[in-house]
Design a protein around this motif. Sequence first.
Motif, PDB file in Angstrom:
ATOM      1  N   UNK A  36      15.635   7.128  12.293  1.00  0.00           N
ATOM      2  CA  UNK A  36      17.291   7.082  11.704  1.00  0.00           C
ATOM      3  C   UNK A  36      17.567   8.420  12.304  1.00  0.00           C
ATOM      4  N   UNK A  37      16.775   9.441  12.158  1.00  0.00           N
ATOM      5  CA  UNK A  37      17.336  10.703  12.523  1.00  0.00           C
ATOM      6  C   UNK A  37      18.021  10.605  14.149  1.00  0.00           C
ATOM      7  N   UNK A  38      17.094  10.155  14.972  1.00  0.00           N
ATOM      8  CA  UNK A  38      17.222   9.891  16.168  1.00  0.00           C
ATOM      9  C   UNK A  38      18.763   9.341  16.637  1.00  0.00           C
ATOM     10  N   UNK A  39      18.726   8.420  15.641  1.00  0.00           N
ATOM     11  CA  UNK A  39      20.157   7.550  15.806  1.00  0.00           C
ATOM     12  C   UNK A  39      21.242   7.866  14.770  1.00  0.00           C
ATOM     13  N   UNK A  40      20.915   9.074  14.198  1.00  0.00           N
ATOM     14  CA  UNK A  40      21.807   9.194  12.822  1.00  0.00           C
ATOM     15  C   UNK A  40      23.341   9.286  13.155  1.00  0.00           C
ATOM     16  N   UNK A  41      23.802   9.784  14.463  1.00  0.00           N
ATOM     17  CA  UNK A  41      25.277   9.524  14.610  1.00  0.00           C
ATOM     18  C   UNK A  41      25.818   7.869  14.596  1.00  0.00           C
ATOM     19  N   UNK A  74      25.140   2.252   5.631  1.00  0.00           N
ATOM     20  CA  UNK A  74      24.073   3.101   6.097  1.00  0.00           C
ATOM     21  C   UNK A  74      23.049   2.757   5.356  1.00  0.00           C
ATOM     22  N   UNK A  75      22.774   2.332   4.013  1.00  0.00           N
ATOM     23  CA  UNK A  75      21.664   1.932   3.520  1.00  0.00           C
ATOM     24  C   UNK A  75      21.192   0.531   4.176  1.00  0.00           C
ATOM     25  N   UNK A  76      22.019  -0.127   4.811  1.00  0.00           N
ATOM     26  CA  UNK A  76      21.797  -1.566   5.366  1.00  0.00           C
ATOM     27  C   UNK A  76      21.026  -1.237   6.682  1.00  0.00           C
ATOM     28  N   UNK A  77      21.472  -0.243   7.318  1.00  0.00           N
ATOM     29  CA  UNK A  77      21.096   0.471   8.778  1.00  0.00           C
ATOM     30  C   UNK A  77      19.515   0.942   8.377  1.00  0.00           C
ATOM     31  N   UNK A  78      19.544   1.849   7.490  1.00  0.00           N
ATOM     32  CA  UNK A  78      18.208   2.313   7.170  1.00  0.00           C
ATOM     33  C   UNK A  78      17.114   1.060   6.944  1.00  0.00           C
ATOM     34  N   UNK A  79      17.567   0.186   6.179  1.00  0.00           N
ATOM     35  CA  UNK A  79      16.793  -0.973   5.772  1.00  0.00           C
ATOM     36  C   UNK A  79      16.370  -1.594   6.860  1.00  0.00           C
ATOM     37  N   UNK A 129       0.861  -1.087  -0.059  1.00  0.00           N
ATOM     38  CA  UNK A 129       0.020  -0.138  -0.062  1.00  0.00           C
ATOM     39  C   UNK A 129       0.775   1.139  -0.025  1.00  0.00           C
ATOM     40  N   UNK A 130       0.680   1.889  -0.938  1.00  0.00           N
ATOM     41  CA  UNK A 130       1.713   3.198  -1.210  1.00  0.00           C
ATOM     42  C   UNK A 130       1.467   4.196  -0.141  1.00  0.00           C
ATOM     43  N   UNK A 131       0.240   4.650   0.335  1.00  0.00           N
ATOM     44  CA  UNK A 131       0.107   5.156   1.478  1.00  0.00           C
ATOM     45  C   UNK A 131       0.785   4.810   3.083  1.00  0.00           C
ATOM     46  N   UNK A 132       0.347   3.426   3.153  1.00  0.00           N
ATOM     47  CA  UNK A 132       0.972   2.728   4.142  1.00  0.00           C
ATOM     48  C   UNK A 132       2.443   3.068   4.254  1.00  0.00           C
ATOM     49  N   UNK A 133       3.098   2.524   2.899  1.00  0.00           N
ATOM     50  CA  UNK A 133       4.431   2.578   2.755  1.00  0.00           C
ATOM     51  C   UNK A 133       5.031   4.086   2.932  1.00  0.00           C
ATOM     52  N   UNK A 134       4.617   5.285   2.748  1.00  0.00           N
ATOM     53  CA  UNK A 134       4.748   6.455   3.117  1.00  0.00           C
ATOM     54  C   UNK A 134       4.921   6.744   4.896  1.00  0.00           C
ATOM     55  N   UNK A 135       3.916   6.063   5.251  1.00  0.00           N
ATOM     56  CA  UNK A 135       4.112   6.194   6.773  1.00  0.00           C
ATOM     57  C   UNK A 135       5.156   5.368   7.408  1.00  0.00           C
ATOM     58  N   UNK A 136       5.383   4.265   6.764  1.00  0.00           N
ATOM     59  CA  UNK A 136       6.454   3.415   7.405  1.00  0.00           C
ATOM     60  C   UNK A 136       7.714   4.098   6.999  1.00  0.00           C
ATOM     61  N   UNK A 137       7.976   4.501   5.971  1.00  0.00           N
ATOM     62  CA  UNK A 137       9.092   5.404   5.663  1.00  0.00           C
ATOM     63  C   UNK A 137       9.237   6.580   6.484  1.00  0.00           C
ATOM     64  N   UNK A 138       8.282   7.419   6.690  1.00  0.00           N
ATOM     65  CA  UNK A 138       8.457   8.467   7.678  1.00  0.00           C
ATOM     66  C   UNK A 138       8.896   8.070   8.966  1.00  0.00           C
ATOM     67  N   UNK A 139       8.200   6.880   9.553  1.00  0.00           N
ATOM     68  CA  UNK A 139       8.773   6.500  10.892  1.00  0.00           C
ATOM     69  C   UNK A 139       9.910   6.051  10.879  1.00  0.00           C
ATOM     70  N   UNK A 140      10.326   5.337   9.792  1.00  0.00           N
ATOM     71  CA  UNK A 140      11.782   4.736  10.089  1.00  0.00           C
ATOM     72  C   UNK A 140      12.748   5.858   9.656  1.00  0.00           C
ATOM     73  N   UNK A 141      12.358   7.127   9.083  1.00  0.00           N
ATOM     74  CA  UNK A 141      13.376   8.191   8.688  1.00  0.00           C
ATOM     75  C   UNK A 141      13.322   8.851  10.213  1.00  0.00           C
ATOM     76  N   UNK A 142      12.247   9.003  10.848  1.00  0.00           N
ATOM     77  CA  UNK A 142      12.387   9.645  12.220  1.00  0.00           C
ATOM     78  C   UNK A 142      13.297   8.938  12.997  1.00  0.00           C
TER      79      UNK A 142
END
Length: 167
Positions: free
Chosen positions: A44-49, A57-62, A29-42
């Motif tokens: 990822x930002x918290x643990x960006x260091x 980094x791609x493996x970490x994000x995945x 589901x594209x909308x749900x995929x967007x939500x998943x990505x937003x949560x993952x990006x958030x």
Amino acid sequence: MAGRDAEFTAYVTARTPWLRRVAFLLCQDWHRADDLVQTAITRLYVHWRRASAADNVDGYARTVLVRVFLAEQRGGWRQRVRVVERPPDVLVEPADHAGGVDLRAALAGLPPRQRAAVVLRFYCDLSIEQTAGVLGCSAGTVKSQTARGLDALRRVLDPVPEGERRT
């Protein structure tokens, strides 16, 4: 802090389309995929260091994305239901080849862990050990989940007529 934010922004800008495709393959589901990505990006930002210091980094994000997906699957029904005021006037299906549609439909029928194992192994081209690391399980579990997922995909995509045996 500004350098860290610029580095994070550059990474997310470049890799969001890829993360979104992986998320779509997981949830269908594209909308749900967007939500998943937003949560993952958030996350990822918290643990960006830590993420930016990782070898991959791609493996970490995945890994973050797949774990967000699996955690959502364990959540209750209420978390997965969307309520809208009224349905859209026209449903627009994206242009796609029949085989891709069939494969995505078959993927959608797999249980979440089997779907994650198949997507990670064959779409993301991860090894068994890498997939086990992302899913937080043993290599044997990855093998069995992948085998069961592939078997289910074969049954759906290439059904054997009644009375014949698959060789």
